[in-house]
Motif scaffolding. Structure first.
Motif: not given
Length: 269
Positions: A106, A131-136, A138-139, A212-214
């Motif tokens: 991060v 999932g990691a792409k979505q997290y990055f 979004a956050n 990050f993706a869980g």
């Protein structure tokens, strides 16, 4: 390429070193502030880099794998990943901060986003990368993930399949690539890609994207705070992790001797 033994910030003129037969690896970026300075400077001028996070498992592999030793020698930035590395460094009189690859993701992504640089995610599975792409995005304000690539089984980190991934990174105009390929593949690929795409930053992070993706569960913060993440991982994946940690334990005596010799002003025996 900048020598892996002398980052541009020259933060530590006498870095912690780990010796083994046929190699000499320095922790040449000792703390978070130095890592921030080094990467921001490189991003600012469009100069690529490769980041390796050394731990006891890597020291075991370095003893047995000549290709891994060559790949490690090509890394621009080496940080301490794992409390044993930190403790050995203190024993040697060279204090370094704990910088796990998973914790560096991060901060590095934020540095890239702040300078308008793009990200790529390499390794793991399509589900984890999505999932990691979505997290990055979004956050992390300004984060742009322009490529997600899950290499197939049998991926050769220095062969034709590596060239295919590098071509995709070039076409996507990626600036920083996080590599979740596991050691030694990620370090081999980083060293190979560093020469092919000299303006790209390659960051080896192990299983970091899965957190990050869980798709994998990292140890809780309190477990990490008491330096017991290794036990958590061993409990979750005993067949894989217990033999690995046993091998790590076997090299601790020799590395302890190395640390003491370094403190006394000696070199590898």
């Amino acid at each position: 390429m900048t020598s892996p033994f002398s980052p541009s910030h020259a933060a530590d003129q006498s870095p912690m070193r780990f010796w083994g037969r046929g190699y000499d690896v320095p922790v040449n970026v000792p703390d978070w502030a130095s890592l921030d300075t080094e990467i921001n400077q490189r991003l600012r001028v469009g100069k690529g880099f490769s980041v390796a996070t050394i731990n006891l498992d890597h020291l075991v592999k370095l003893r047995a794998d000549a290709r891994f030793r060559t790949a490690y020698a090509a890394q621009d930035i080496v940080v301490a990943d794992g409390n044993p590395i930190v403790w050995l460094s203190r024993l040697a009189g060279r204090r370094v901060a704990l910088i796990p690859g998973s914790d560096a993701i991060v901060p590095i992504a934020r540095m890239a986003a702040a300078q308008g640089k793009t990200l790529a995610l390499i390794g793991s599975t399509d589900r984890a990368l999505a999932g990691a792409k979505q997290y990055f995005e979004a956050n992390i304000p300004g984060a742009r993930v322009v490529a997600t690539i899950a290499p197939p089984m049998g991926f050769d980190p220095t062969g034709a399949s590596a060239d295919t991934v590098l071509a995709a990174l070039h076409d996507a105009q990626a600036d920083v690539a996080f590599l979740a390929l596991g050691a030694p593949k990620q370090e081999l690929f980083a060293a190979y890609g560093r020469d092919k795409l000299p303006s790209v930053g390659f960051v080896s992070i192990g299983a970091g994207l899965d957190f990050f993706a869980g798709t994998q569960v990292r140890a809780p913060k309190w477990v990490r705070a008491i330096a017991m993440e290794w036990l958590w991982r061993a409990a979750l994946q005993p067949a894989r992790m217990v033999p690995r940690y046993a091998k790590c334990g076997l090299i601790l005596p020799s590395e302890t001797v190395n640390a003491i010799r370094l403190k006394l002003g000696g070199g590898p025996k």
